[in-house]
Motif scaffolding. Structure first.
Motif, PDB file in Angstrom:
ATOM      1  N   GLU A  18     -40.988 -21.541 -17.335  1.00 30.67           N
ATOM      2  CA  GLU A  18     -41.178 -20.124 -17.064  1.00 30.67           C
ATOM      3  C   GLU A  18     -41.695 -19.453 -18.345  1.00 30.67           C
ATOM      4  N   ASP A  21     -39.541 -19.085 -21.432  1.00 33.17           N
ATOM      5  CA  ASP A  21     -39.114 -20.341 -22.052  1.00 33.17           C
ATOM      6  C   ASP A  21     -40.109 -20.853 -23.092  1.00 33.17           C
ATOM      7  N   LYS A  37     -36.437 -25.836 -20.981  1.00 35.69           N
ATOM      8  CA  LYS A  37     -35.886 -25.414 -19.697  1.00 35.69           C
ATOM      9  C   LYS A  37     -34.385 -25.695 -19.743  1.00 35.69           C
ATOM     10  N   ALA A  39     -30.748 -25.721 -17.846  1.00 38.02           N
ATOM     11  CA  ALA A  39     -30.117 -25.802 -16.526  1.00 38.02           C
ATOM     12  C   ALA A  39     -29.024 -24.740 -16.412  1.00 38.02           C
ATOM     13  N   GLU A  40     -28.560 -24.527 -15.196  1.00 40.82           N
ATOM     14  CA  GLU A  40     -27.535 -23.509 -14.962  1.00 40.82           C
ATOM     15  C   GLU A  40     -26.246 -23.784 -15.730  1.00 40.82           C
ATOM     16  N   ASP A  41     -25.962 -25.060 -16.014  1.00 41.24           N
ATOM     17  CA  ASP A  41     -24.746 -25.387 -16.759  1.00 41.24           C
ATOM     18  C   ASP A  41     -24.929 -25.279 -18.273  1.00 41.24           C
ATOM     19  N   GLY A  42     -26.118 -24.839 -18.718  1.00 37.72           N
ATOM     20  CA  GLY A  42     -26.371 -24.627 -20.134  1.00 37.72           C
ATOM     21  C   GLY A  42     -26.985 -25.806 -20.861  1.00 37.72           C
ATOM     22  N   THR A  43     -27.168 -26.928 -20.191  1.00 36.31           N
ATOM     23  CA  THR A  43     -27.783 -28.082 -20.837  1.00 36.31           C
ATOM     24  C   THR A  43     -29.301 -27.957 -20.793  1.00 36.31           C
ATOM     25  N   CYS A  45     -32.670 -29.393 -19.947  1.00 35.46           N
ATOM     26  CA  CYS A  45     -33.099 -30.443 -19.018  1.00 35.46           C
ATOM     27  C   CYS A  45     -34.569 -30.829 -19.177  1.00 35.46           C
TER      28      CYS A  45
END
Length: 80
Positions: A18, A21, A37, A39-43, A45
């Protein structure tokens, strides 16, 4: 780095990222493209890094970039 007329051009496919980013920096005739990028869990990816040196006759104040709708990042700089 491609020469086109009186400009230099660097093209990168960053379509998987995006716009917020993607970070483009310039320093001493070097261009760096970095994208992450998250991920929703903060990692993290996915990452993208590209560095290149612009030719010496580049006008450093003329560097600009455009992100196309298809996710192609086009960086241009004028030749002196």
């Amino acid at each position: 780095v491609r020469a086109q007329g009186d400009t230099y051009q660097v093209v990168a496919d960053v379509s998987q990222f995006e716009p917020p980013d993607i970070v483009v920096t310039t320093s001493n005739c070097h261009v760096a493209i970095q994208a992450e990028k998250v991920a929703e869990d903060g990692t993290i990816c996915d990452t993208f890094t590209h560095k290149c040196q612009l030719p010496e006759d580049t006008d450093p104040l003329s560097v600009s970039c455009i992100l196309t709708e298809t996710g192609t990042l086009v960086i241009t700089a004028r030749r002196r």
